[in-house]
Motif scaffolding. Structure first.
Motif, PDB file in Angstrom:
ATOM      1  N   ILE A  22      10.410   4.440   4.857  1.00  7.73           N
ATOM      2  CA  ILE A  22      10.649   3.929   3.506  1.00  7.73           C
ATOM      3  C   ILE A  22       9.332   3.481   2.878  1.00  7.73           C
ATOM      4  N   VAL A  23       8.539   2.730   3.644  1.00  8.40           N
ATOM      5  CA  VAL A  23       7.253   2.244   3.130  1.00  8.40           C
ATOM      6  C   VAL A  23       6.385   3.422   2.722  1.00  8.40           C
ATOM      7  N   PHE A  24       6.328   4.387   3.604  1.00  9.60           N
ATOM      8  CA  PHE A  24       5.484   5.532   3.339  1.00  9.60           C
ATOM      9  C   PHE A  24       5.945   6.261   2.074  1.00  9.60           C
ATOM     10  N   LEU A  25       7.258   6.501   2.008  1.00 15.42           N
ATOM     11  CA  LEU A  25       7.808   7.200   0.849  1.00 15.42           C
ATOM     12  C   LEU A  25       7.512   6.443  -0.437  1.00 15.42           C
ATOM     13  N   ALA A  26       7.815   5.140  -0.403  1.00 14.22           N
ATOM     14  CA  ALA A  26       7.664   4.333  -1.603  1.00 14.22           C
ATOM     15  C   ALA A  26       6.231   4.364  -2.101  1.00 14.22           C
ATOM     16  N   SER A  27       5.280   4.203  -1.174  1.00 16.36           N
ATOM     17  CA  SER A  27       3.896   4.100  -1.625  1.00 16.36           C
ATOM     18  C   SER A  27       3.255   5.474  -1.784  1.00 16.36           C
ATOM     19  N   ASP A  28       3.853   6.490  -1.204  1.00 14.04           N
ATOM     20  CA  ASP A  28       3.232   7.809  -1.280  1.00 14.04           C
ATOM     21  C   ASP A  28       3.771   8.620  -2.446  1.00 14.04           C
ATOM     22  N   VAL A  29       5.069   8.536  -2.662  1.00 10.47           N
ATOM     23  CA  VAL A  29       5.671   9.387  -3.672  1.00 10.47           C
ATOM     24  C   VAL A  29       5.659   8.726  -5.044  1.00 10.47           C
ATOM     25  N   TYR A 270       0.560  -8.336  -3.898  1.00  9.24           N
ATOM     26  CA  TYR A 270       0.670  -8.369  -5.353  1.00  9.24           C
ATOM     27  C   TYR A 270      -0.544  -7.702  -6.005  1.00  9.24           C
ATOM     28  N   THR A 271      -1.726  -8.072  -5.535  1.00  9.98           N
ATOM     29  CA  THR A 271      -2.946  -7.475  -6.096  1.00  9.98           C
ATOM     30  C   THR A 271      -2.992  -5.979  -5.817  1.00  9.98           C
ATOM     31  N   ALA A 272      -2.679  -5.617  -4.569  1.00 11.21           N
ATOM     32  CA  ALA A 272      -2.738  -4.200  -4.205  1.00 11.21           C
ATOM     33  C   ALA A 272      -1.745  -3.390  -5.042  1.00 11.21           C
ATOM     34  N   ALA A 273      -0.566  -3.973  -5.296  1.00  7.31           N
ATOM     35  CA  ALA A 273       0.436  -3.252  -6.073  1.00  7.31           C
ATOM     36  C   ALA A 273      -0.034  -3.045  -7.502  1.00  7.31           C
ATOM     37  N   THR A 274      -0.567  -4.106  -8.112  1.00  6.86           N
ATOM     38  CA  THR A 274      -0.998  -3.950  -9.499  1.00  6.86           C
ATOM     39  C   THR A 274      -2.214  -3.036  -9.597  1.00  6.86           C
ATOM     40  N   ASN A 275      -3.044  -2.987  -8.532  1.00  3.51           N
ATOM     41  CA  ASN A 275      -4.215  -2.108  -8.558  1.00  3.51           C
ATOM     42  C   ASN A 275      -3.919  -0.728  -7.976  1.00  3.51           C
ATOM     43  N   HIS A 276      -2.686  -0.473  -7.586  1.00  5.88           N
ATOM     44  CA  HIS A 276      -2.301   0.801  -6.967  1.00  5.88           C
ATOM     45  C   HIS A 276      -3.161   1.126  -5.751  1.00  5.88           C
ATOM     46  N   ASP A 277      -3.446   0.090  -4.956  1.00  2.00           N
ATOM     47  CA  ASP A 277      -4.275   0.297  -3.761  1.00  2.00           C
ATOM     48  C   ASP A 277      -3.362   0.695  -2.605  1.00  2.00           C
ATOM     49  N   GLN A 278      -3.096   2.009  -2.522  1.00  2.00           N
ATOM     50  CA  GLN A 278      -2.061   2.515  -1.638  1.00  2.00           C
ATOM     51  C   GLN A 278      -2.218   2.143  -0.157  1.00  2.00           C
ATOM     52  N   PRO A 279      -3.379   2.361   0.463  1.00  2.00           N
ATOM     53  CA  PRO A 279      -3.474   2.050   1.903  1.00  2.00           C
ATOM     54  C   PRO A 279      -3.210   0.569   2.204  1.00  2.00           C
ATOM     55  N   VAL A 280      -3.733  -0.301   1.378  1.00  2.00           N
ATOM     56  CA  VAL A 280      -3.523  -1.732   1.591  1.00  2.00           C
ATOM     57  C   VAL A 280      -2.036  -2.053   1.443  1.00  2.00           C
ATOM     58  N   LEU A 281      -1.440  -1.502   0.405  1.00  3.82           N
ATOM     59  CA  LEU A 281      -0.028  -1.747   0.129  1.00  3.82           C
ATOM     60  C   LEU A 281       0.847  -1.294   1.297  1.00  3.82           C
ATOM     61  N   PHE A 286       4.363  -2.818   5.325  1.00  2.00           N
ATOM     62  CA  PHE A 286       4.927  -2.472   6.620  1.00  2.00           C
ATOM     63  C   PHE A 286       4.811  -3.651   7.585  1.00  2.00           C
ATOM     64  N   LEU A 287       3.707  -4.342   7.523  1.00  2.00           N
ATOM     65  CA  LEU A 287       3.509  -5.484   8.402  1.00  2.00           C
ATOM     66  C   LEU A 287       4.573  -6.556   8.140  1.00  2.00           C
ATOM     67  N   VAL A 288       4.853  -6.778   6.857  1.00  2.00           N
ATOM     68  CA  VAL A 288       5.865  -7.777   6.512  1.00  2.00           C
ATOM     69  C   VAL A 288       7.225  -7.377   7.080  1.00  2.00           C
ATOM     70  N   ALA A 289       7.582  -6.106   6.886  1.00  2.00           N
ATOM     71  CA  ALA A 289       8.863  -5.626   7.403  1.00  2.00           C
ATOM     72  C   ALA A 289       8.891  -5.701   8.925  1.00  2.00           C
TER      73      ALA A 289
ATOM     74  N   PHE C 137      16.488  -1.412   5.031  1.00  2.00           N
ATOM     75  CA  PHE C 137      16.285  -1.859   3.666  1.00  2.00           C
ATOM     76  C   PHE C 137      16.167  -3.372   3.593  1.00  2.00           C
ATOM     77  N   LEU C 138      17.014  -4.027   4.383  1.00  2.00           N
ATOM     78  CA  LEU C 138      17.027  -5.493   4.345  1.00  2.00           C
ATOM     79  C   LEU C 138      15.821  -6.095   5.053  1.00  2.00           C
ATOM     80  N   ALA C 139      15.059  -5.260   5.767  1.00  2.00           N
ATOM     81  CA  ALA C 139      13.876  -5.778   6.438  1.00  2.00           C
ATOM     82  C   ALA C 139      12.781  -6.131   5.439  1.00  2.00           C
ATOM     83  N   PHE C 140      12.915  -5.631   4.210  1.00  2.00           N
ATOM     84  CA  PHE C 140      11.936  -5.976   3.180  1.00  2.00           C
ATOM     85  C   PHE C 140      12.466  -7.124   2.349  1.00  2.00           C
ATOM     86  N   PRO C 141      11.667  -8.169   2.200  1.00  2.00           N
ATOM     87  CA  PRO C 141      12.066  -9.197   1.257  1.00  2.00           C
ATOM     88  C   PRO C 141      12.273  -8.540  -0.109  1.00  2.00           C
TER      89      PRO C 141
END
Lengths: 314, 681, 292
Positions: A22-29, A270-281, A286-289, C137-141
Motif C-alpha cells: 500500500i505504501v509503495f503504491l500510494a507513494s509511487d503511483v 508532513y514536510t516530505a509529503a508537501t515537498n513530494h519527497d518520495q523516498p523519505v515519505l 512504512f516505519l510508522v505502519a 489499512f488500519l495500520a496507518f494512522p
C-alpha cells in the motif's frame, strides 16, 4: 500457546507485506511525474526522462516494488530528493526523537489514566464517575491542534513557563521537562481519554462478573477482591489499548510536532509529503505502519501471557 | 404471618417483599414470603422463570442488584438479621454461615486463577491460616468432592475443566468454611443428564454427611422431590403452597402445583395413551402481579373472591402443608383442575394416531460431518445411517456434543455433509426451494428463531409466499389466518412484534411458520426445552395434534428422555457423533439396550424419582477431536469387556423388531445382565 | 380459540416498535449530557446554515487599519491580521466542517455497511482477504493516510469528503461485520434459508434491520471523528483553502500571530472544541441508551 504465537506472527507478516505494498503504491503511483516534480517546470522532457531512467522509474510496477523492498530490508532506503542525504539516517533520527516524546507522554499519563478509570468504575453512575467519564470523553474528542494551541497560549504566552518551540532534550531532567512537557500534553490528553475509558469499561464488566460475585460471597476482604479478582481480569484488555495507543501516537504526532516545531517523524512526513519527497515519505510512512503493527503484535502476546485461556491453549 | 424463631432455625424468612426499580417504577418481584429452614433440613424452592426464587436467594446472601430494594420483612440467619447488617458482619457470615452454588459455574470462577488457589483463598481469609495450610485443606476438600485426581485439579484453570468438574469446584468452595446453610441455585441446569445425576448424588451425600441445611432452588420438580425434605412452590413472587415434599408433590393442595405436576410427562407415559395437561396461559410478566391471587387468570377453579383477596398461606385440613388457595380444603374442586385444564387446552387430537408407512421420507446414508476450528478437526457426525418413515415421530437423544443438532442441520440442508448422502423424499440433490416445501425445522430458542423486526403477520406471510407460489394476496392472507388459528394464535397477535409475545406464543409462531408449506417432514430441535414447564406441555400437545392432523413425520431432538419417550414412535441414541442405538420406543426402554442408553435411562430424574436402579458412567467425557479407539463408549462403559471393546469397533446387534444397537455383547447376554439388579455403584 | 391468548394480547397491545422508539427518545432527553450536547450541536447547525443573517459584519471584509485588534465592543472577539472581524469569521467558519463531516460520515457508513454485511455473511476466503486488507489499512494512522493522499493528489472539498469516507469504510465495516457474524448464526437466518430465500434477501431484509442499532451508534461516533479529521486536515493546509473562515484553517494561519494576537486562534479553537465535544456527548448518550 506456541501455535497461537506463530499464527499471530504469520498474520502480522501478511499484514506487513500488504502494508508495504500500500505504501509503495500510494507513494509511487499517486504523485505521477516524479522526474518533473524534482526538476521543475523548466526542464526539458529529455532531462525528465533521463532522470526517470536513473531513478529506475521506467521499470514495471512489481519490479520497482521488489527493488524497493529488497533495498529497504538491507537498510538502503535511498536518498532524499529535496535534502540530498541518505533517507535511513534522516528517518531514524526523526523517529528516535518522536520515540522520546511518545515515551515521555505514555510513561506519565498511562498510570494516571488507569487509576482514574478504575476510580470511575468503582463509583459507577455516581458523580465521580460522571465527572471522570465526561472529562475523558471530551479529551478524546478534542483534536490535538486545539489542545496544542490552548496549552501553548496558556503556558508559553500567558505564563511563559515553557518555550514556544521545542527541541530534542539533552539528557537532564530540567531539559527533558522543559522541552517535552508542552508537546506531550496534547498527546497525554488523548491517551487519558482512551485509556481511562477502557480501564473503566473493563473494570465495570469485571465488577459485574459472576466470579466477582463468587469472591464477595466467599467473604473475602475487599483488597483481595479488588486486586486478585477484579483488576487482574479488567486490566487485561487495557493492556491492548495502551499498545494500540502507542502505535497511533506516532501518527498523531504529525500535528503536535508541527505546532511545536519538534523534529520528529510526524514533522518529517508532513514536510516530505508537501515537498513530494518520495523516498523519505515511503520510508517514514512504512516505519510508522511497522511500529503500529509490531506494537499490536506485542499487545496480543502480552495479553496471551497474562491470560491462561490463551496461554494454555494447545 | 411470621413464625417464632427458634434456636433450631438456620434461616427464617418472614414477610419478605422485594421490588426492582426500573425507569423510576418499582416492580414487585417477591411478596410476603415466609419460610423457615431448620438445622440439617433440605428445603426446595420451586417455580418457573421470573417467579422470584433467585431474588430470594440473593437477598439471603445480602447481594441484591443495585436496583433492588427490600420493601419489608426480615431474613434471619442463625438468629441474626441479614437485612441492613454491617459489611464486616456480612463478610464474616458469608462462607462460614451461608454459602452458595450458582447456576453457571463457568462464569462463577475466576478465569485467571487456578481453581486450587480459589478454594484455598477461603481458608486463608476465613481461618487466617498460612497459604501452605490453606492449600493442604483445599486438597482434602477436593478429595471430599470425589475428584479422581484432586492434586492435578488444584493446578487447573477453570477453562480446563468440564462443566461438571467446575460445579464440583464450586461445591467444594461453598462447603469449605462449613456453612450452616448451603444455597444451591439451579446447580445442574445446563449440565448433561448423566453429569447432573452425578452432581446430585454428590450433593445428597455431602448434605447427609455434613448435616448442613440446604436451600435448593429449581424449576425441576423431580430433582426437588429427590433431594428435599420440605418444598415451597413459588408463583409470581408469592408462595402458593408449602409443606413436606412428599405431601406437596403427591397430594398438592394448590391448583398451580397440581398443574405443574400434570404438565410433565410421567415416567412411562406416551402420547398414544395419555394427553399432557398443561396450565393454560402464561405466568404474569415480571412486576405485573395482580392484587388478588396471581394465578387466578390461569386457574380452572377460580372464583370472584380470588380476584380481590390477597392470598395467604394457611394450613390445609388433614395435612401438614400450607396452601394459599381459597379452595384448598375442597377436594372436589381441586380434582376438577385437571379436567378443566384439558378442556382449556383445546379439543384434543384426532382420535387415531397416524399410520406409519414403510416409505422413507428421509434417508441418511453414511453421513459424515466435520468442523475445523483453530487447526483441529472435529468429526461431529461419523458414518451415520438413519431412516425416517412417513408418518412417524423419531426421537433423537444424546448429550451435548453427541452431534444430534449437527445431524439435524445436515438433514435440513443447513450444513453440507462431508461424506455420505441425505435423501429427502427419495432425492439426494434438491434445490433449496424443493427442499423447503418438503422439509421444515423448528428451533430451540424462539427468541432467535423469529426475526425480531418482523411482525407475526409478516413472519408467517413471507413463509406462505415463498412456500405457496401462485397464491393471490387475498389467498395468502386467508392462509396466514388459517395457520395462526391452527397453532392457537389470535388474529390480534398478527400485528405484534415477537418482542411483545411470551415464549410460548413465540414458539407457536415458529411452529406455524414451519407448517405453512404443508411439509412432509418437520425437524424439531428441542422445541420445548427453553420454555417453562407449564408452557412446554402446551407446545408438546400442539405438536402431537398437528402431526396427527397433517399426517407427517417428525425428527424430534431432545436431551430429556421422558419427553422423547412420551412423544416418539422410535428412538435413536447418539454418542460422540455415532448412532449407538435405534429402535421402537417401547422396546428400547426395556432391556436389552446399549449400555449408554442404560446409563441415560438411569440418570433421568423422572426415572430416579420412579425408583429405577442407578448405573453410573465411569471416567471423563472424551473429546470429539480425539475419540477413543474401538468402541467409542468403552472408556466410560459400565459393561465394558476390556481389550475387545478397546481395540475392535463393535458390530450392530439386531435385537428384533427393528431394534439395533452397536455393542460387542449380544442381545440375550445383555438382556440377562440388565434385567438382574445391577451391582451397587 | 382459548381465552389464554386474549390476556396476553391485552397486555401487549402497545405497538412495541413505536413504543421502543419513544422510550429511547425519552431516555435520551432525560440524560443531561445528551441535552447539553444536542443544544450545542443544534446551535452550530443552525449557525452553519443561517450565519449570513447572524454575523454582525461581513466575515471577508478587509480593514487593514484595524488589524490585530484585541476584543472590543465593535469586535467582540477582536480582529485578525487583515482586520477581519473574528467573531463573524468564527460564526461563518462552522459551515465548511459541517458540510464535509456529515457527508463523509454518510459515505463511510454506507461503504462500511455494505462491506461488513457481505464479508460477515459470506465469511470464508473473501472475508479473510478483505479483513487482512482492512488490518493493513488500519495500520496507518488515519491522518497519515490523509496527508499522504492529499499532499500528492491535491485537495478540494470533494476530495476531502471522499477521502474521509474511504478511510472510514474499513473501520465501519469491522463494526458491522462483527455484529453480522453474530446475527448470521441466529436461527431466523437458518429458517430463512430453509424456506429457500436468496442471500441478498437474507442480508438486506433479514439481517440489516437487526444491525441498525450498532450502525446508528457507529454513525454518531464517526461524525465526531469526521469533524476531528476534517478540522485537522484544514489545520495542516490540506483541506479547505483560503480565504475560507474555516476554523482549522484560521488556526493554522493565525498561529504566527499567537504571541501578539492569541484571540485569532483562541476563539475558533473554542468553537471547534464545543462542537466536537457536543457531538461526542450526543454519541455517548446514544450509545448508552441503545445498549440497554
Amino acid at each position: 500457546m506456541l501455535s497461537y504465537l506463530s499464527k499471530r506472527l504469520l498474520l502480522a507478516l501478511v499484514t506487513l507485506v500488504l502494508v508495504s505494498f500500500i505504501v509503495f503504491l500510494a507513494s509511487d503511483v499517486l504523485p505521477g511525474d516524479v522526474g518533473r516534480t524534482i526538476l521543475g517546470n523548466f526542464a526539458t522532457q529529455a532531462q525528465v526522462h533521463a532522470l526517470d531512467v536513473k531513478l529506475g522509474l521506467d521499470h514495471p510496477l512489481l519490479d520497482r516494488y521488489w527493488i524497493w523492498v529488497s533495498h529497504f530490508v538491507r537498510g538502503d532506503w535511498g536518498t532524499s530528493y529535496t535534502l540530498q542525504v541518505p533517507v535511513f539516517g534522516l528517518v531514524m533520527r526523526h523517529f528516535l526523537n518522536s520515540l522520546i516524546l511518545g515515551a515521555f507522554a505514555l510513561v506519565l499519563i498511562v498510570p494516571v489514566s488507569i487509576a482514574f478509570g478504575v476510580l470511575a468504575a468503582t463509583h459507577h453512575d455516581r458523580p465521580i464517575d460522571k465527572a471522570i467519564s465526561v472529562t475523558g470523553m471530551s479529551m478524546l474528542a478534542l483534536p490535538e491542534f486545539v489542545t496544542g494551541i490552548v496549552v501553548l497560549v496558556l503556558f508559553s504566552i500567558v505564563v511563559h513557563w515553557f518555550p514556544v518551540s521545542s527541541s530534542v532534550p539533552v539528557f537532564s531532567l530540567p531539559s527533558i521537562v522543559r522541552n517535552l512537557f508542552l508537546p506531550a500534553l496534547p498527546e497525554m490528553v488523548l491517551i487519558f481519554g482512551y485509556v481511562s475509558r477502557m480501564a473503566r469499561a473493563g473494570t465495570v464488566e469485571a465488577l459485574n462478573a459472576g466470579y466477582t460475585r463468587t469472591a464477595v460471597l466467599k467473604g473475602l476482604p475487599r483488597h483481595r477482591i479488588m486486586l486478585r479478582h477484579v483488576l487482574r481480569n479488567s486490566l487485561l484488555p487495557t493492556i491492548t489499548v495502551v499498545a494500540v495507543q502507542a502505535g497511533y501516537l506516532v501518527g498523531s504526532l504529525i500535528v503536535v510536532e508541527t505546532i511545536f516545531n519538534y523534529p520528529g517523524i510526524g514533522n518529517l512526513i508532513y514536510t516530505a509529503a508537501t515537498n513530494h519527497d518520495q523516498p523519505v515519505l515511503q520510508a517514514a510512512v512504512f516505519l510508522v505502519a511497522l511500529v503500529y503493527t509490531v506494537t499490536n503484535l506485542m499487545a496480543d502476546m502480552l495479553y496471551a501471557v497474562f491470560n491462561p485461556r490463551v496461554r494454555l491453549a494447545s | 404471618m411470621s413464625e417464632l424463631t427458634t434456636a433450631d432455625d438456620v434461616l427464617s424468612v418472614s414477610d419478605l417483599s422485594i421490588s426492582y426499580r426500573r425507569r423510576a417504577r418499582a416492580m414487585r418481584v417477591v411478596s410476603d414470603v415466609n419460610f423457615t429452614i431448620r438445622r440439617g433440613e433440605a428445603y426446595g424452592l420451586v417455580g418457573e422463570s421470573g417467579c422470584g426464587k433467585s431474588t430470594i436467594a440473593m437477598a439471603v446472601m445480602a447481594y441484591l442488584a443495585d436496583n433492588a430494594q427490600i420493601d419489608s420483612g426480615s431474613i434471619r440467619l442463625l438468629g441474626d438479621e441479614v437485612i441492613g447488617a454491617r459489611a464486616a458482619d456480612l463478610r464474616d457470615w458469608r462462607a462460614s454461615r451461608v454459602a452458595m452454588v450458582y447456576q453457571d459455574p463457568g462464569s462463577s470462577l475466576n478465569p485467571t486463577m487456578r481453581v486450587g488457589r480459589q478454594l484455598a483463598e477461603v481458608y486463608r481469609y476465613h481461618d487466617h491460616v498460612t497459604w501452605d495450610k490453606a492449600n493442604a485443606a483445599a486438597l482434602s476438600m477436593f478429595e471430599r468432592v470425589q475428584f479422581a485426581d484432586p492434586r492435578k485439579i488444584l493446578e487447573r484453570y477453570p477453562h480446563e475443566l468440564s462443566g461438571g468438574q467446575q460445579q464440583r469446584v464450586m461445591i467444594a468452595m461453598a462447603l469449605a468454611a462449613n456453612p450452616a446453610l448451603l444455597i444451591l441455585d439451579e446447580p445442574t441446569t445446563g449440565l448433561d443428564a448423566t453429569v447432573e445425576a452425578e452432581i446430585l448424588d454428590l450433593v445428597e451425600e455431602l448434605l447427609r454427611d455434613i448435616g448442613t441445611a440446604a436451600l435448593f432452588i429449581s424449576h425441576n420438580l423431580a430433582i426437588v422431590s429427590r433431594l428435599c425434605d420440605r418444598v415451597g412452590v413459588l408463583y409470581a413472587g408469592r408462595l402458593a403452597e408449602e409443606g413436606p415434599a412428599t405431601e406437596v408433590l403427591r397430594t398438592p393442595r394448590h391448583p398451580y402445583s397440581i398443574g405443574l405436576l400434570n404438565s410433565i410427562p410421567h415416567w412411562g407415559a406416551t402420547k398414544d395413551h395419555l394427553r399432557l395437561l398443561p396450565i393454560p396461559g402464561d405466568p404474569p410478566a415480571i412486576g405485573q402481579i395482580p392484587s388478588g391471587c396471581a394465578f387466578a387468570g390461569r386457574c380452572a377453579i377460580a372464583q370472584d373472591a380470588c380476584l380481590t383477596a390477597p392470598p395467604v398461606l394457611a394450613p390445609c385440613e388433614g395435612a401438614h402443608s400450607l396452601s394459599a388457595c381459597l379452595r384448598r380444603d375442597e377436594p372436589a374442586a381441586l380434582a376438577e383442575v385437571a379436567a378443566k385444564n384439558m378442556v382449556a387446552d383445546g379439543p384434543g387430537p384426532v382420535a387415531t394416531p397416524v399410520r406409519i408407512s414403510r416409505e422413507a421420507v428421509v434417508e441418511v446414508t453414511d453421513v459424515v460431518k466435520r468442523f475445523s476450528t483453530h487447526g483441529t478437526t472435529l468429526t461431529a457426525v461419523s458414518d451415520l445411517s438413519l431412516t425416517l418413515h412417513q408418518g412417524e415421530i423419531l426421537g433423537l437423544v444424546g448429550e451435548s456434543g453427541s452431534g444430534k443438532t449437527t445431524l439435524a442441520r445436515t438433514i435440513a440442508g443447513l450444513y453440507r455433509a462431508d461424506g455420505g448422502s441425505v435423501a429427502v423424499g427419495g432425492a439426494v440433490e434438491r434445490s433449496r426451494r424443493e427442499r423447503a416445501s418438503y422439509l421444515q425445522m423448528v428451533f430451540q430458542n424462539p427468541d432467535t428463531a423469529l426475526n425480531a423486526k418482523f411482525r407475526v403477520a409478516r413472519l408467517l406471510g413471507r413463509s406462505v409466499k415463498r412456500l405457496n407460489p401462485g397464491l393471490s394476496a387475498d389467498e395468502r392472507h386467508a392462509k396466514v389466518i388459517d395457520i395462526a388459528r391452527s397453532v392457537k394464535l389470535l388474529e390480534s397477535h398478527l400485528d405484534l412484534l415477537p418482542g411483545a409475545l411470551s415464549g410460548g406464543l413465540k414458539q407457536r409462531v415458529a411452529i406455524g411458520r414451519a407448517f405453512t408449506g404443508d411439509p412432509k417432514v418437520v425437524v424439531l430441535d428441542e422445541p420445548a426445552s427453553a420454555l417453562d414447564v407449564s408452557v412446554q406441555a402446551t407446545i408438546l400437545n400442539l405438536l402431537v395434534d398437528l402431526q396427527r392432523e397433517h399426517g407427517l413425520a417428525y425428527l424430534f431432538i431432545s436431551h430429556d428422555l421422558s419427553v422423547v419417550r412420551y412423544l416418539s414412535d422410535r428412538i435413536a441414541v447418539m454418542y460422540l457423533g455415532e448412532l449407538v442405538e435405534v429402535g421402537p420406543a417401547e422396546v428400547q426402554v426395556s432391556p436389552p439396550h446399549h449400555p449408554y442408553t442404560e446409563v441415560l435411562l438411569s440418570a433421568n430424574a423422572a426415572a430416579i424419582a420412579a425408583g429405577r436402579p442407578r448405573i453410573r458412567l465411569r471416567g471423563p467425557s472424551p473429546s470429539l477431536a480425539n475419540p477413543p479407539s474401538g468402541c467409542r463408549f468403552h472408556t466410560r462403559c459400565p459393561r465394558s469387556l476390556g481389550d475387545l471393546c478397546r481395540d475392535v469397533v463393535p458390530p450392530m446387534q439386531n435385537a428384533g423388531e427393528g431394534h439395533q444397537y452397536r455393542c460387542h455383547i449380544d442381545p440375550t447376554t445383555l438382556a440377562g445382565l440388565q434385567s438382574s439388579r445391577p451391582e451397587a455403584s | 380459540m382459548s381465552a389464554v391468548g386474549l390476556e396476553a394480547t391485552r397486555a401487549a397491545r402497545l405497538d412495541s416498535r413505536r413504543a421502543r422508539a419513544r422510550a429511547v427518545l425519552g431516555q435520551l432527553v432525560r440524560s443531561a449530557s445528551f441535552d447539553v450536547g444536542a443544544i450545542i450541536v443544534v446551535f452550530w447547525v443552525v449557525d452553519a446554515i443561517f450565519w449570513h443573517v447572524m454575523v454582525p459584519q461581513d466575515p471577508q471584509a478587509l480593514n487593514p487599519l484595524a488589524a490585530l485588534q484585541g476584543p472590543t465592543a465593535a469586535h467582540w472577539f477582536g480582529t485578525d491580521w487583515l482586520g477581519r472581524d473574528v467573531f463573524s469569521r468564527t460564526l461563518a467558519g462552522a459551515t465548511s466542517v459541517l458540510e464535509i463531516a456529515p457527508l463523509a460520515t454518510l459515505l463511510g457508513i454506507a461503504g462500511g455497511t455494505i462491506v461488513g454485511l457481505v464479508t460477515g455473511y459470506y465469511g470464508g476466503a473473501v472475508d479473510a482477504l478483505v479483513m487482512r486488507l482492512v488490518d493493513a489499512f488500519l495500520a496507518f494512522p488515519l491522518v497519515i493516510i490523509a496527508v499522504l493522499v492529499l499532499a500528492l493528489l491535491g485537495t478540494s472539498e470533494i476530495t476531502v469528503i471522499v477521502l474521509i469516507g474511504v478511510i472510514f469504510t474499513p473501520v465501519v465495516s469491522r463494526t458491522v461485520r462483527s455484529v453480522v457474524l453474530v446475527e448470521r448464526d441466529k436461527e431466523y437466518v437458518a429458517s430463512a434459508r430453509l424456506r429457500g430465500e436468496g442471500d441478498w434477501y437474507i442480508m438486506t431484509a433479514e439481517i440489516l434491520p437487526n444491525v441498525t442499532t450498532p450502525i446508528i451508534v457507529e454513525s454518531t461516533v464517526r461524525l465526531g471523528y469526521a469533524i476531528f479529521t476534517a478540522a485537522t486536515l484544514s489545520f495542516l493546509s490540506l483541506g479547505i483553502q483560503q480565504p475560507s473562515p474555516d476554523w482549522g484553517l484560521t488556526i493554522s494561519l493565525g498561529r504566527q500571530y499567537l504571541q501578539i494576537a492569541p484571540w485569532i486562534v483562541l476563539f475558533p479553537a473554542i468553537a471547534l472544541a464545543t462542537l466536537v465535544v457536543a457531538v461526542n456527548l450526543v454519541a455517548d448518550s446514544v450509545q448508552q441508551v441503545m445498549a440497554r
